[in-house]
Design a protein around this motif. Structure first.
Motif, PDB file in Angstrom:
ATOM      1  N   SER A 117       0.940  -1.212   0.020  1.00  0.00           N
ATOM      2  CA  SER A 117       0.156   0.019   0.011  1.00  0.00           C
ATOM      3  C   SER A 117       0.912   1.120   0.203  1.00  0.00           C
ATOM      4  O   SER A 117       2.107   1.129  -0.508  1.00  0.00           O
ATOM      5  N   GLY A 118       0.368   2.472   0.475  1.00  0.00           N
ATOM      6  CA  GLY A 118       1.366   3.505   0.394  1.00  0.00           C
ATOM      7  C   GLY A 118       0.796   4.517   1.322  1.00  0.00           C
ATOM      8  O   GLY A 118      -0.112   4.542   1.896  1.00  0.00           O
ATOM      9  N   ILE A 119       1.926   5.179   1.844  1.00  0.00           N
ATOM     10  CA  ILE A 119       1.511   6.431   2.837  1.00  0.00           C
ATOM     11  C   ILE A 119       0.757   7.359   2.362  1.00  0.00           C
ATOM     12  O   ILE A 119       0.103   8.204   3.272  1.00  0.00           O
ATOM     13  N   ASP A 120       0.538   7.485   1.088  1.00  0.00           N
ATOM     14  CA  ASP A 120      -0.389   8.564   0.468  1.00  0.00           C
ATOM     15  C   ASP A 120      -2.070   8.165   1.066  1.00  0.00           C
ATOM     16  O   ASP A 120      -2.878   8.808   1.051  1.00  0.00           O
ATOM     17  N   TYR A 121      -2.155   7.203   1.754  1.00  0.00           N
ATOM     18  CA  TYR A 121      -3.261   6.680   2.386  1.00  0.00           C
ATOM     19  C   TYR A 121      -3.744   7.841   3.511  1.00  0.00           C
ATOM     20  O   TYR A 121      -4.830   8.152   3.647  1.00  0.00           O
ATOM     21  N   TYR A 122      -2.683   8.505   4.097  1.00  0.00           N
ATOM     22  CA  TYR A 122      -2.977   9.448   4.984  1.00  0.00           C
ATOM     23  C   TYR A 122      -3.383  10.840   4.411  1.00  0.00           C
ATOM     24  O   TYR A 122      -3.690  11.755   5.135  1.00  0.00           O
ATOM     25  N   GLY A 123      -3.137  11.284   3.197  1.00  0.00           N
ATOM     26  CA  GLY A 123      -3.399  12.468   2.765  1.00  0.00           C
ATOM     27  C   GLY A 123      -2.056  13.309   3.006  1.00  0.00           C
ATOM     28  O   GLY A 123      -1.303  12.778   3.253  1.00  0.00           O
ATOM     29  N   ASP A 124      -2.301  14.620   2.647  1.00  0.00           N
ATOM     30  CA  ASP A 124      -1.461  15.558   2.993  1.00  0.00           C
ATOM     31  C   ASP A 124      -1.480  16.058   4.486  1.00  0.00           C
ATOM     32  O   ASP A 124      -2.542  16.673   4.968  1.00  0.00           O
ATOM     33  N   CYS A 125      -0.210  15.924   5.373  1.00  0.00           N
ATOM     34  CA  CYS A 125      -0.767  15.809   6.627  1.00  0.00           C
ATOM     35  C   CYS A 125       0.258  16.734   7.421  1.00  0.00           C
ATOM     36  O   CYS A 125       0.576  16.909   8.673  1.00  0.00           O
ATOM     37  N   GLY A 126       1.098  17.660   6.539  1.00  0.00           N
ATOM     38  CA  GLY A 126       1.805  18.602   7.224  1.00  0.00           C
ATOM     39  C   GLY A 126       2.923  18.102   8.080  1.00  0.00           C
ATOM     40  O   GLY A 126       3.650  17.168   7.749  1.00  0.00           O
ATOM     41  N   THR A 127       2.941  18.437   9.531  1.00  0.00           N
ATOM     42  CA  THR A 127       4.077  18.099  10.537  1.00  0.00           C
ATOM     43  C   THR A 127       3.548  17.144  11.344  1.00  0.00           C
ATOM     44  O   THR A 127       4.257  16.688  12.254  1.00  0.00           O
ATOM     45  N   GLU A 128       2.099  16.764  11.424  1.00  0.00           N
ATOM     46  CA  GLU A 128       1.712  15.647  12.047  1.00  0.00           C
ATOM     47  C   GLU A 128       2.466  14.333  12.129  1.00  0.00           C
ATOM     48  O   GLU A 128       2.892  13.807  10.908  1.00  0.00           O
ATOM     49  N   VAL A 129       2.660  13.579  13.227  1.00  0.00           N
ATOM     50  CA  VAL A 129       3.180  12.242  13.184  1.00  0.00           C
ATOM     51  C   VAL A 129       2.391  11.221  12.862  1.00  0.00           C
ATOM     52  O   VAL A 129       1.270  11.365  13.646  1.00  0.00           O
TER      53      VAL A 129
END
Length: 302
Positions: A117-129
């Motif tokens: 899968s990919g971390i694009d799952y999270y959308g654009d998240c700025g500086t959030e861990v």
């Protein structure tokens, strides 16, 4: 007995390296592809399937204990027209469903299903861990990864342990993001996208494969796994490190994001999503990164 692994979609960047590493470790590997190559090497057998027709060579699944599902259309190839978007979603979903149906109807020994899968799952998240329990973000890639992950999660209904590797920006010599990012460095220019914050959760290809092999061998690894190095960095720092690793004196040049959006359209989201992914979950299962830091990773590659 040494395990036998099935890799659908083994011809890509990750699949090629994963196959090499598994063979080196003494595994037997069966690969599923659209066409059979002229000959197989020791420990490696190639089988043919046709996802659109729903046909798979039954011998491919004989004696298999784990499946690493890497099949699917390349997200970065070709503009995202509606037809292309449908192809990207279908290619993963249909291929996973075909394997699922086969296992459902046959006796088998599969205990583990690992998918990409990919971390694009999270959308654009700025500086959030970002940890793995963060809800899904928005955008086409987040939708795509949702479909991919759902088609992987169904395998738990067959009593199969299921792992979804949410892969970050893969760094490798042979392909992926790095040749693209460093293309203009020999010309004396190292462009970076002028968006802040813009963090890249990168990962060396050998750690992607290392995590997948770790997931095959360790039953404690389950569910979504951020397959990213423990040290994400801003894009500008990544470009600076690339310039250093290439022993170049290329200038770092900010590129306005609107230019990228004009060139790539919706696809620009692939390059402009900021992700600071936590690697705690995989580290807690005992995985040790070979290349946790960007300097070492780039030195190995260049």
């Amino acid at each position: 007995p040494m395990k036998k692994i099935l890799i659908p979609g083994a011809s890509g960047l990750i699949g090629t390296r994963l196959t090499e590493l598994l063979l080196k470790k003494g595994y037997d590997v069966n690969v599923l592809g659209r066409k059979a190559p002229p000959s197989d090497k020791a420990g490696l057998k190639t089988f043919v399937w046709d996802v659109d027709k729903g046909i798979v060579d039954e011998k491919a699944c004989e004696g298999i204990s784990a499946i690493v599902h890497l099949a699917g259309a390349n997200v970065a190839e070709g503009r995202w027209t509606d037809a292309r978007k449908k192809e990207i979603i279908d290619s993963r979903q249909k291929s996973a469903n075909l394997i699922y149906k086969y296992l459902q109807g046959h006796l088998h020994r599969v205990t583990t299903f690992i998918s990409s899968s990919g971390i694009d799952y999270y959308g654009d998240c700025g500086t959030e861990v970002l940890t793995e329990d963060k809800p899904r973000g928005s955008g086409f890639l987040a939708d795509v990864t949702k479909v991919w992950e759902e088609s992987a999660m169904q395998f738990t209904q067959l009593g199969i342990r299921e792992v979804r590797c949410r892969t970050g920006v893969v760094l490798a010599r042979q392909g992926g993001a790095l040749p693209e990012l460093s293309k203009t460095v020999p010309l004396g220019v190292a462009p970076y996208f002028a968006k802040t914050p813009l963090y890249y959760s990168w990962v060396h290809i050998d750690d992607v494969c290392g995590i997948m092999i770790h997931a095959i061998e360790n039953e404690t690894v389950k569910g979504a796994i951020n397959t990213t190095s423990p040290q994400p960095i801003p894009i500008k720092d990544l470009m600076r490190e690339i310039v250093k690793a290439k022993r170049s004196n290329a200038l770092l040049v900010p590129v306005p994001t609107f230019a990228l959006k004009i060139m790539l359209g919706e696809m620009s989201s692939m390059l402009l999503g900021s992700h600071i992914c936590s690697a705690e979950k995989i580290i807690a299962t005992g995985y040790r990164f070979k290349y946790p830091d960007i300097k070492k990773a780039l030195m190995e590659i260049f």
